[in-house]
Scaffold this active site. Structure first.
Site, PDB file in Angstrom:
ATOM      1  N   ARG A  96      20.564   3.858   5.886  1.00 21.83           N
ATOM      2  CA  ARG A  96      20.253   4.350   7.234  1.00 21.83           C
ATOM      3  C   ARG A  96      21.418   5.207   7.695  1.00 21.83           C
ATOM      4  O   ARG A  96      22.557   4.733   7.750  1.00 21.83           O
ATOM      5  CB  ARG A  96      20.040   3.178   8.184  1.00 21.83           C
ATOM      6  CG  ARG A  96      19.515   3.619   9.542  1.00 21.83           C
ATOM      7  CD  ARG A  96      19.497   2.492  10.560  1.00 21.83           C
ATOM      8  NE  ARG A  96      20.765   2.403  11.257  1.00 21.83           N
ATOM      9  CZ  ARG A  96      20.914   1.885  12.477  1.00 21.83           C
ATOM     10  NH1 ARG A  96      19.878   1.385  13.106  1.00 21.83           N
ATOM     11  NH2 ARG A  96      22.095   1.830  13.046  1.00 21.83           N
ATOM     12  N   TYR A 151      25.093   5.355  20.389  1.00 20.67           N
ATOM     13  CA  TYR A 151      24.849   4.030  19.807  1.00 20.67           C
ATOM     14  C   TYR A 151      24.389   4.184  18.361  1.00 20.67           C
ATOM     15  O   TYR A 151      23.569   5.023  18.045  1.00 20.67           O
ATOM     16  CB  TYR A 151      23.780   3.293  20.625  1.00 20.67           C
ATOM     17  CG  TYR A 151      23.505   1.918  20.100  1.00 20.67           C
ATOM     18  CD1 TYR A 151      24.366   0.875  20.398  1.00 20.67           C
ATOM     19  CD2 TYR A 151      22.412   1.668  19.281  1.00 20.67           C
ATOM     20  CE1 TYR A 151      24.139  -0.392  19.904  1.00 20.67           C
ATOM     21  CE2 TYR A 151      22.176   0.399  18.775  1.00 20.67           C
ATOM     22  CZ  TYR A 151      23.042  -0.624  19.091  1.00 20.67           C
ATOM     23  OH  TYR A 151      22.822  -1.880  18.589  1.00 20.67           O
ATOM     24  N   ASP A 167      17.293   5.951  12.703  1.00 21.18           N
ATOM     25  CA  ASP A 167      16.849   5.196  13.891  1.00 21.18           C
ATOM     26  C   ASP A 167      17.102   6.046  15.135  1.00 21.18           C
ATOM     27  O   ASP A 167      18.244   6.417  15.419  1.00 21.18           O
ATOM     28  CB  ASP A 167      17.652   3.884  13.957  1.00 21.18           C
ATOM     29  CG  ASP A 167      17.073   2.879  14.935  1.00 21.18           C
ATOM     30  OD1 ASP A 167      16.297   3.287  15.817  1.00 21.18           O
ATOM     31  OD2 ASP A 167      17.404   1.683  14.812  1.00 21.18           O
ATOM     32  N   HIS A 210      16.288   4.985  18.157  1.00 17.43           N
ATOM     33  CA  HIS A 210      16.562   4.026  19.250  1.00 17.43           C
ATOM     34  C   HIS A 210      15.771   4.290  20.527  1.00 17.43           C
ATOM     35  O   HIS A 210      16.317   4.199  21.635  1.00 17.43           O
ATOM     36  CB  HIS A 210      18.060   3.969  19.547  1.00 17.43           C
ATOM     37  CG  HIS A 210      18.818   3.198  18.511  1.00 17.43           C
ATOM     38  ND1 HIS A 210      18.623   1.867  18.291  1.00 17.43           N
ATOM     39  CD2 HIS A 210      19.749   3.587  17.616  1.00 17.43           C
ATOM     40  CE1 HIS A 210      19.406   1.455  17.308  1.00 17.43           C
ATOM     41  NE2 HIS A 210      20.089   2.476  16.876  1.00 17.43           N
ATOM     42  N   GLU A 214      12.689   5.634  12.616  1.00 16.94           N
ATOM     43  CA  GLU A 214      12.488   4.363  13.328  1.00 16.94           C
ATOM     44  C   GLU A 214      12.600   4.534  14.840  1.00 16.94           C
ATOM     45  O   GLU A 214      13.445   5.302  15.317  1.00 16.94           O
ATOM     46  CB  GLU A 214      13.563   3.394  12.835  1.00 16.94           C
ATOM     47  CG  GLU A 214      13.596   2.061  13.556  1.00 16.94           C
ATOM     48  CD  GLU A 214      14.724   1.175  13.042  1.00 16.94           C
ATOM     49  OE1 GLU A 214      15.237   1.410  11.927  1.00 16.94           O
ATOM     50  OE2 GLU A 214      15.095   0.240  13.765  1.00 16.94           O
ATOM     51  N   GLU A 246      11.057  -3.638  16.334  1.00 17.21           N
ATOM     52  CA  GLU A 246      12.113  -4.667  16.332  1.00 17.21           C
ATOM     53  C   GLU A 246      12.205  -5.406  17.660  1.00 17.21           C
ATOM     54  O   GLU A 246      12.694  -6.530  17.694  1.00 17.21           O
ATOM     55  CB  GLU A 246      13.469  -4.065  15.942  1.00 17.21           C
ATOM     56  CG  GLU A 246      14.041  -3.091  16.949  1.00 17.21           C
ATOM     57  CD  GLU A 246      15.393  -2.515  16.535  1.00 17.21           C
ATOM     58  OE1 GLU A 246      15.565  -2.186  15.349  1.00 17.21           O
ATOM     59  OE2 GLU A 246      16.273  -2.396  17.406  1.00 17.21           O
ATOM     60  N   ARG A 265       8.563  -3.527  12.181  1.00 17.76           N
ATOM     61  CA  ARG A 265       9.954  -3.963  12.145  1.00 17.76           C
ATOM     62  C   ARG A 265      10.185  -5.360  12.718  1.00 17.76           C
ATOM     63  O   ARG A 265      11.321  -5.777  12.923  1.00 17.76           O
ATOM     64  CB  ARG A 265      10.789  -2.940  12.929  1.00 17.76           C
ATOM     65  CG  ARG A 265      10.768  -1.559  12.334  1.00 17.76           C
ATOM     66  CD  ARG A 265      11.811  -1.418  11.261  1.00 17.76           C
ATOM     67  NE  ARG A 265      13.128  -1.521  11.823  1.00 17.76           N
ATOM     68  CZ  ARG A 265      14.106  -2.291  11.322  1.00 17.76           C
ATOM     69  NH1 ARG A 265      13.882  -3.031  10.262  1.00 17.76           N
ATOM     70  NH2 ARG A 265      15.297  -2.324  11.895  1.00 17.76           N
ATOM     71  N   GLU A 322      16.177  -4.775   6.189  1.00 18.70           N
ATOM     72  CA  GLU A 322      17.468  -4.296   6.713  1.00 18.70           C
ATOM     73  C   GLU A 322      18.535  -5.339   6.399  1.00 18.70           C
ATOM     74  O   GLU A 322      18.336  -6.534   6.596  1.00 18.70           O
ATOM     75  CB  GLU A 322      17.354  -4.104   8.228  1.00 18.70           C
ATOM     76  CG  GLU A 322      18.625  -3.565   8.859  1.00 18.70           C
ATOM     77  CD  GLU A 322      18.455  -3.316  10.364  1.00 18.70           C
ATOM     78  OE1 GLU A 322      17.538  -3.915  10.973  1.00 18.70           O
ATOM     79  OE2 GLU A 322      19.238  -2.536  10.917  1.00 18.70           O
ATOM     80  N   TRP A 348      17.862   3.473  25.484  1.00 19.02           N
ATOM     81  CA  TRP A 348      18.898   3.696  24.465  1.00 19.02           C
ATOM     82  C   TRP A 348      18.312   3.488  23.087  1.00 19.02           C
ATOM     83  O   TRP A 348      17.286   2.871  22.934  1.00 19.02           O
ATOM     84  CB  TRP A 348      20.096   2.784  24.665  1.00 19.02           C
ATOM     85  CG  TRP A 348      19.821   1.346  24.462  1.00 19.02           C
ATOM     86  CD1 TRP A 348      19.453   0.436  25.399  1.00 19.02           C
ATOM     87  CD2 TRP A 348      19.871   0.610  23.221  1.00 19.02           C
ATOM     88  NE1 TRP A 348      19.282  -0.790  24.841  1.00 19.02           N
ATOM     89  CE2 TRP A 348      19.522  -0.721  23.520  1.00 19.02           C
ATOM     90  CE3 TRP A 348      20.191   0.966  21.905  1.00 19.02           C
ATOM     91  CZ2 TRP A 348      19.481  -1.703  22.547  1.00 19.02           C
ATOM     92  CZ3 TRP A 348      20.136  -0.011  20.941  1.00 19.02           C
ATOM     93  CH2 TRP A 348      19.772  -1.346  21.259  1.00 19.02           C
TER      94      TRP A 348
END
Ligand code: CS2
Ligand code: MG
Length: 402
Positions: free
Chosen positions: A147, A159, A210, A212, A236, A262, A283, A339, A402
């Site tokens: 990643r 982030y 990702d 986010h 992602e 996630e 996820r 992951e 975020w």
């Protein structure tokens, strides 16, 4: 086997973890992970004040009945706090079932269906060359999937690509850090980053990214299109998932595979995404998705739709939760990848997992149950400390995802 008692541990060996010990009349103790990063005490209270008192004397073998009782019986359903608390008990029950039968949990879930679960890990850098160096180091450790997250030119800190060595700022007593985000700068930079990374790393490694939850659907569509030449394994969290329909538009515009979920808690967060084939990877993890009992059903729903499972595995899920995900990945036909950030050495003085990473793949080991030992004395030496994830604002001060 009857449940006779419990202990909830909230400790910070490297970072905060909530661990449930479920005691039985056999003397065996089941272990569950109930860590909800930044909201740990909410899960602790849910367990101690509400859920655990209902379990005394119950049959510890009855995983399905426990799950239905806890989910339906609360009246107030779903949400991350509730489902993480249910997940912690569910994992402890599967751990107990494995321990009393003398088999690893993956055997209870259907047995091995691959030699190991392919792992992806995190690579980040303050510049593209630094990121590529970090990716090459991870390849040298055996990772086949990487990643990539990079600082964005013109933004102070983003982030996922921290300036400090630690992944997340989690300073004791500090309030949430605010990062400044600018989508235009990010969208201009991301294709250039992946162009350079693919050229430097070659066609072999799987590359992941990702976003986010920071983009709107049309921005995500543009990013997915722009990244197509670099053949990502997935993009992602391109858009927040509260509105499942948002992914229809993204999907219509790009062949870059999409991963999401996630932060989801139940099948009702994701069923439209699965049945409309708007995403490629789910996820959700056992810890936050209501345990293995719930995740197996989501995998079964996803299987005919060509959607595959890819459990969240950050360092803020404890080794117990990660072990559950690895057992699940080994025994679930439509599990694609896991992951694997690993945990800091301090964490591993408290949790002793049997799982191993070798040559790109994870294996849960052959210990009965989930295969993670928890040292309560070592844990007690690391008291809980309040810590937050950062938040984001646009350059004009507007609060942002975020
Ligand atoms: C990230 C996580 O692993 C990931 O994909 O999105 O690091 C996530 O930010 C944290 O788990 C939040 O607690
Ligand atoms: Mg993520």
């Amino acid at each position: 086997m009857r449940i006779t008692g419990w202990r909830v541990h909230l400790n910070s060996p490297g970072r905060n973890f909530l661990t449930l010990e479920l005691e039985t009349d056999t003397g065996l103790v089941g272990l569950g992970d109930g860590t909800l990063n930044g909201r740990e005490h909410a899960v602790r209270a849910y367990l101690e004040e509400h859920l655990l008192p209902c379990l005394e004397g119950r049959d510890a073998f009855a995983t399905e009945d426990f799950w239905q009782y806890a989910y339906r019986g609360a009246y107030w359903r779903r949400g991350p706090v509730t489902m993480t608390a249910i997940g912690a008990v569910d994992l402890a029950l599967w751990d107990l079932k494995g321990k009393v039968l003398g088999v690893p949990v993956y055997q209870l879930l259907g047995g091995r269906c691959r030699q190991g679960v392919m792992a992806y890990t995190h690579c980040h850098g303050q510049s593209v060359p630094a990121l590529i160096e970090s990716a090459k180091a991870k390849q040298a450790e055996g990772f086949r999937a990487l990643r990539l997250q990079c600082a964005v030119p013109g933004l102070d800190e983003v982030y996922g690509a921290p300036k400090a060595a630690v992944y997340e700022p989690a300073e004791e007593g500090a309030l949430p850090k605010e990062e400044i985000w600018d989508t235009a700068k990010y969208l201009d930079f991301a294709p250039e980053l992946f162009g350079q990374a693919r050229a430097a790393l070659g066609s072999t490694p799987h590359l992941l990214h990702d976003a986010h939850h920071r983009l709107t659907p049309i921005e995500a569509a543009r990013l997915g299109q722009a990244l197509e030449p670099y053949r990502l394994f997935w993009l992602e969290d391109a858009v927040t998932g509260e509105l499942q329909e948002a992914f229809r538009l993204v999907r219509q515009h790009t062949t870059t595979p999409l991963a999401l979920g996630e932060v989801f808690s139940t099948v009702f967060d994701i069923h439209q995404l699965i049945t409309n084939q708007w995403i490629d990877y789910v996820r959700m993890a056992p810890t936050h998705g209501g345990g293995l009992t719930a995740l197996r059903k989501i995998a079964a729903l996803a299987e005919p739709y060509h959607v595959r499972m890819a459990c969240h595995g950050p360092s803020d899920i404890s080794p117990i939760g990660l072990a559950a995900a690895i057992h699940f990945g080994l025994a679930t036909h439509n599990a694609a990848i896991q992951e694997f950030m690993g945990h800091p050495p301090e964490t591993l003085t408290v949790f002793k997992p049997a799982y191993r990473f070798d040559n790109g793949y994870l294996n849960p080991g052959e210990e009965p149950g989930l295969g993670v030992a928890f040292d309560t004395k070592a844990a007690a030496a690391h008291p809980y400390r309040r810590a937050y994830l950062p938040t984001a604002r646009l350059e004009d001060g507007t609060a942002w995802s975020w």
